[in-house]
Design a protein around this motif. Structure first.
Motif, PDB file in Angstrom:
ATOM      1  N   TYR B  32      10.950  -8.975  10.284  1.00 38.20           N
ATOM      2  CA  TYR B  32       9.959  -9.984   9.936  1.00 38.20           C
ATOM      3  C   TYR B  32       9.392  -9.546   8.582  1.00 38.20           C
ATOM      4  CZ  TYR B  32      10.313 -11.046  14.895  1.00 38.20           C
ATOM      5  OH  TYR B  32      10.785 -11.363  16.144  1.00 38.20           O
ATOM      6  N   PHE B  34       7.229 -10.198   4.858  1.00 33.30           N
ATOM      7  CA  PHE B  34       6.027 -10.829   4.329  1.00 33.30           C
ATOM      8  C   PHE B  34       5.865 -10.464   2.854  1.00 33.30           C
ATOM      9  CE2 PHE B  34       4.132 -11.750   8.516  1.00 33.30           C
ATOM     10  CZ  PHE B  34       4.834 -10.880   9.317  1.00 33.30           C
ATOM     11  N   TYR B  36       2.398 -10.365   0.414  1.00 31.20           N
ATOM     12  CA  TYR B  36       0.950 -10.519   0.280  1.00 31.20           C
ATOM     13  C   TYR B  36       0.588 -10.325  -1.185  1.00 31.20           C
ATOM     14  CZ  TYR B  36      -0.045 -10.219   5.334  1.00 31.20           C
ATOM     15  OH  TYR B  36      -0.128 -10.454   6.687  1.00 31.20           O
ATOM     16  N   LEU B  44      -6.184  -8.826   0.993  1.00 25.15           N
ATOM     17  CA  LEU B  44      -4.817  -9.295   0.880  1.00 25.15           C
ATOM     18  C   LEU B  44      -4.699 -10.716   1.412  1.00 25.15           C
ATOM     19  CD1 LEU B  44      -4.597  -6.033   1.322  1.00 25.15           C
ATOM     20  CD2 LEU B  44      -2.190  -6.574   1.509  1.00 25.15           C
ATOM     21  N   LEU B  46      -1.896 -13.723   2.402  1.00 26.90           N
ATOM     22  CA  LEU B  46      -0.492 -13.969   2.690  1.00 26.90           C
ATOM     23  C   LEU B  46       0.051 -15.064   1.785  1.00 26.90           C
ATOM     24  CD1 LEU B  46       1.917 -13.419   4.668  1.00 26.90           C
ATOM     25  CD2 LEU B  46       1.125 -15.458   5.896  1.00 26.90           C
ATOM     26  N   LYS B  49       6.119 -15.845   4.551  1.00 25.09           N
ATOM     27  CA  LYS B  49       6.700 -14.948   5.545  1.00 25.09           C
ATOM     28  C   LYS B  49       8.056 -15.477   5.971  1.00 25.09           C
ATOM     29  CE  LYS B  49       4.181 -17.396   9.160  1.00 25.09           C
ATOM     30  NZ  LYS B  49       3.076 -17.333  10.146  1.00 25.09           N
ATOM     31  N   PHE B  51      10.586 -15.182   9.344  1.00 29.48           N
ATOM     32  CA  PHE B  51      10.831 -14.692  10.695  1.00 29.48           C
ATOM     33  C   PHE B  51      12.273 -14.964  11.103  1.00 29.48           C
ATOM     34  CE2 PHE B  51       6.842 -13.255  10.839  1.00 29.48           C
ATOM     35  CZ  PHE B  51       5.848 -13.909  11.539  1.00 29.48           C
ATOM     36  N   PHE B  90       2.432  -7.223  -2.690  1.00 26.29           N
ATOM     37  CA  PHE B  90       2.950  -6.284  -1.708  1.00 26.29           C
ATOM     38  C   PHE B  90       3.959  -6.978  -0.800  1.00 26.29           C
ATOM     39  CE2 PHE B  90       0.201  -2.662  -2.348  1.00 26.29           C
ATOM     40  CZ  PHE B  90      -0.935  -3.203  -2.912  1.00 26.29           C
ATOM     41  N   GLY B  94       7.438  -6.282   9.226  1.00 26.72           N
ATOM     42  CA  GLY B  94       6.734  -6.190  10.492  1.00 26.72           C
ATOM     43  C   GLY B  94       7.564  -5.422  11.488  1.00 26.72           C
ATOM     44  N   ARG B  96       7.011  -3.723  15.304  1.00 27.20           N
ATOM     45  CA  ARG B  96       6.296  -3.313  16.496  1.00 27.20           C
ATOM     46  C   ARG B  96       4.785  -3.214  16.279  1.00 27.20           C
ATOM     47  NH1 ARG B  96       8.922  -1.725  20.761  1.00 27.20           N
ATOM     48  NH2 ARG B  96       7.199  -0.391  21.433  1.00 27.20           N
ATOM     49  N   ASN B  97       4.214  -4.342  16.034  1.00 23.62           N
ATOM     50  CA  ASN B  97       2.760  -4.455  15.941  1.00 23.62           C
ATOM     51  C   ASN B  97       2.145  -3.797  14.719  1.00 23.62           C
ATOM     52  OD1 ASN B  97       3.067  -4.668  19.172  1.00 23.62           O
ATOM     53  ND2 ASN B  97       1.352  -5.834  18.415  1.00 23.62           N
ATOM     54  N   LYS B  98       2.928  -3.458  13.735  1.00 23.79           N
ATOM     55  CA  LYS B  98       2.311  -2.967  12.524  1.00 23.79           C
ATOM     56  C   LYS B  98       3.105  -3.475  11.327  1.00 23.79           C
ATOM     57  CE  LYS B  98       4.817   1.424  12.305  1.00 23.79           C
ATOM     58  NZ  LYS B  98       4.690   2.902  12.328  1.00 23.79           N
ATOM     59  N   LEU B  99       2.445  -3.486  10.202  1.00 28.83           N
ATOM     60  CA  LEU B  99       3.085  -3.825   8.948  1.00 28.83           C
ATOM     61  C   LEU B  99       3.351  -2.543   8.179  1.00 28.83           C
ATOM     62  CD1 LEU B  99       1.031  -6.913   7.691  1.00 28.83           C
ATOM     63  CD2 LEU B  99       3.398  -6.909   8.455  1.00 28.83           C
ATOM     64  N   PHE B 101       4.158  -1.433   4.472  1.00 29.42           N
ATOM     65  CA  PHE B 101       4.059  -2.013   3.150  1.00 29.42           C
ATOM     66  C   PHE B 101       4.880  -1.243   2.127  1.00 29.42           C
ATOM     67  CE2 PHE B 101       0.790  -5.269   3.304  1.00 29.42           C
ATOM     68  CZ  PHE B 101       0.133  -5.005   4.494  1.00 29.42           C
TER      69      PHE B 101
END
Lengths: 116, 111
Positions: B32, B34, B36, B44, B46, B49, B51, B90, B94, B96-99, B101
């Motif tokens: 995933y 992104f 920013y 930041l 967005l 994105k 997916f 940036f 994505g 597992r629940n974190k970005l 960068f």
């Protein structure tokens, strides 16, 4: 209306002090995060909470303690501040559920912490 | 481990010129992705994105990005840059629940 808000915006303090940064989101999201942006602008995740439960803790010193009184708030408390803690701290939130990362994270304006 | 590389630390373009900011990622699963933007002293925002589906995604402010799996890239483009686009950009993956960068690319726009 601000979606993700942080207070304070600026924080200047002495080494050894204890300070807190507050974050609130009014988006109804389940998950909240803290990121640290260092002097080189590198952004790295510190913590994330899902419905008040800690789900990510990324090798952060235990002087940093997140607290989530409810799913709309995630506060960051820092004990015994050190010079290296100087950075910009960003709070974010997203509508993730069940550990499946699919949703956009919305960021707060940041808290600029300077430790002297 | 997941990682994102933005090879260009600074880019300067003339107002009205086209822009491409490079982003390469490393991630074992379907990413995933992104982009920013961070204006000076701001948080930041967005831009866009990816997916799944169409590999060319449209974002806000006239930006678009193309996902190329074979090159592990997600480059950001804009056909005509405005002075207000000067900011830091940036790329993030994505995981597992974190970005995670990239280090960011500072865009300067000259008139």
């Amino acid at each position: 209306d601000t979606a993700v808000s942080q207070t304070p915006k600026y924080l200047v303090t002495q080494m050894g002090n204890d300070k807190s940064i507050k974050c609130e989101q009014n988006l109804g999201h389940d998950t909240m995060y803290w990121y640290k942006q260092d002097s080189k602008k590198f952004l790295k995740i510190m913590f994330s909470y899902n419905n008040k439960e800690l789900i990510i803790n990324e090798t952060v010193p235990n002087r940093f303690s997140p607290k989530s009184p409810d799913k709309a708030h995630l506060n960051l408390h820092i004990n015994s501040l050190e010079l290296g803690d100087s950075a910009v701290y960003f709070c974010a939130s997203s509508q993730d559920r069940g550990g499946l990362y699919q949703e956009t994270q919305y960021f707060g304006p940041g808290t600029r912490l300077l430790v002297l | 481990a997941q990682s994102v590389t933005q090879p260009d630390i600074h880019i300067t373009v003339s107002e009205g010129a086209s822009l491409e900011l490079r982003c390469n990622y490393s991630y074992g699963a379907t990413p995933y992705l992104f982009w920013y933007v961070q204006s000076p002293g701001q948080g930041l925002q967005l831009l866009l994105k990816y997916f799944s589906g169409d590999t060319l995604v449209q974002g806000i402010k006239g930006f678009e990005a193309e996902f190329k799996r074979s090159q592990s890239s997600f480059n950001l483009r804009k056909p005509s840059v405005h002075w207000s686009d000067a900011a830091e950009y940036f790329c993030a993956v994505g995981a597992r629940n974190k970005l995670v960068f990239g280090a960011g690319t500072i865009l300067r726009v000259k008139s």
